[in-house]
Write a protein that holds these residues in place. Structure first.
Motif, PDB file in Angstrom:
ATOM      1  N   ARG A 229      -1.253   2.313   5.293  1.00  0.00           N
ATOM      2  CA  ARG A 229      -0.435   1.110   5.460  1.00  0.00           C
ATOM      3  C   ARG A 229      -0.128   0.867   6.938  1.00  0.00           C
ATOM      4  O   ARG A 229      -0.254  -0.255   7.442  1.00  0.00           O
TER       5      ARG A 229
ATOM      6  N   LYS B  16     -11.983  -0.561  -0.142  1.00  0.00           N
ATOM      7  CA  LYS B  16     -11.299  -0.032   1.043  1.00  0.00           C
ATOM      8  C   LYS B  16     -12.251   0.523   2.097  1.00  0.00           C
ATOM      9  O   LYS B  16     -11.845   0.751   3.226  1.00  0.00           O
TER      10      LYS B  16
ATOM     11  N   GLU C  63       0.867  -1.186   0.000  1.00  0.00           N
ATOM     12  CA  GLU C  63       0.000   0.000   0.000  1.00  0.00           C
ATOM     13  C   GLU C  63       0.899   1.230   0.000  1.00  0.00           C
ATOM     14  O   GLU C  63       1.785   1.350   0.846  1.00  0.00           O
TER      15      GLU C  63
ATOM     16  N   THR D  67      -9.048  -2.054  -2.979  1.00  0.00           N
ATOM     17  CA  THR D  67      -9.078  -0.911  -3.879  1.00  0.00           C
ATOM     18  C   THR D  67     -10.206   0.042  -3.534  1.00  0.00           C
ATOM     19  O   THR D  67     -11.172  -0.346  -2.880  1.00  0.00           O
ATOM     20  N   THR D  68     -10.064   1.277  -3.995  1.00  0.00           N
ATOM     21  CA  THR D  68     -11.162   2.242  -3.871  1.00  0.00           C
ATOM     22  C   THR D  68     -12.018   2.213  -5.134  1.00  0.00           C
ATOM     23  O   THR D  68     -13.063   2.835  -5.196  1.00  0.00           O
TER      24      THR D  68
ATOM     25  N   ASP E 155      -2.890  -3.378  -2.794  1.00  0.00           N
ATOM     26  CA  ASP E 155      -3.645  -2.268  -3.368  1.00  0.00           C
ATOM     27  C   ASP E 155      -3.437  -2.324  -4.882  1.00  0.00           C
ATOM     28  O   ASP E 155      -2.379  -2.742  -5.342  1.00  0.00           O
TER      29      ASP E 155
END
Length: 201
Positions: free
Chosen positions: A14, A104, A8, A82-83, A54
């Motif tokens: 992180r 996330k 990340e 992930t976003t 990520d």
């Protein structure tokens, strides 16, 4: 003990993830890294039970790391975090048979449960992503068209793309033109934008 590598690039996230996971008696973070190359090195060195990757990390994306882990036959399970809800990303993850794909904004308890489930051999996906799986949209771009669009997205001119890919400028223009048509848009910029939104480049 479940041994984990975290990749990340956001330092605060992180650190927070590591601290929260370390609170669990059965979880141990053996490495935390900031980019894809470091992630692959850490997986090869530590042989963790699970990698938490990520997607948008430098040097190699989380999906590219996952692909390398699979190619090298490394035994680590993989959870992508992930976003983004981009269909192309999810589709690629499914093709690579990653064991988990989480957004996330899920609660930490969901992540912890997902880690334990994945290590036991189950697959876990965020509930919000289920509709994307059922409404899967195929990527119409060829690998070469994706490559040309990706370089154009990085700001390269037609001449630079031609030079990098050992193609003529006319051939590059043809690839761009075909990609624009397939995307149903009117410009190179819009084709890049749409392909990025879909997760195709």
């Amino acid at each position: 003990m479940i041994r984990i590598v975290i990749a990340e690039d956001q330092k605060m996230l992180r650190g927070a993830l590591t601290s929260l996971l370390q609170l669990e008696d059965d979880l141990e973070v053996v490495a935390q890294v900031t980019d894809g190359e470091e992630a692959l090195d850490a997986v090869e060195k530590h042989r963790p039970d699970l990698c938490l990757l990520d997607i948008e990390i430098p040097k190699m994306t989380g999906l590219e790391v996952a692909e390398k882990v699979r190619e090298k036959g490394l035994p680590s399970k993989i959870i992508i975090v992930t976003t983004f809800t981009r269909p192309g990303y999810l589709q690629k993850a499914m093709e690579l048979k990653v064991e988990g794909y989480l957004l996330k904004d899920e609660p930490i308890d969901f992540l912890v449960d997902a880690i334990r489930s994945v290590v036991k051999g189950q697959r876990v996906i965020s509930t919000d992503l289920a509709p994307i799986l059922f409404n899967r949209e195929e990527n119409p771009l060829t690998e070469r068209e994706q490559e040309v669009l990706r370089l154009a997205a990085e700001g390269e001119t037609t001449a630079q793309i031609a030079n990098n890919l050992f193609l003529s400028k006319g051939t590059v223009r043809n690839y761009l033109s075909t990609a624009i048509q397939k995307m149903g848009v009117v410009s190179r910029y819009r084709a890049i934008q749409k392909a990025q939104e879909k997760g195709w480049i």
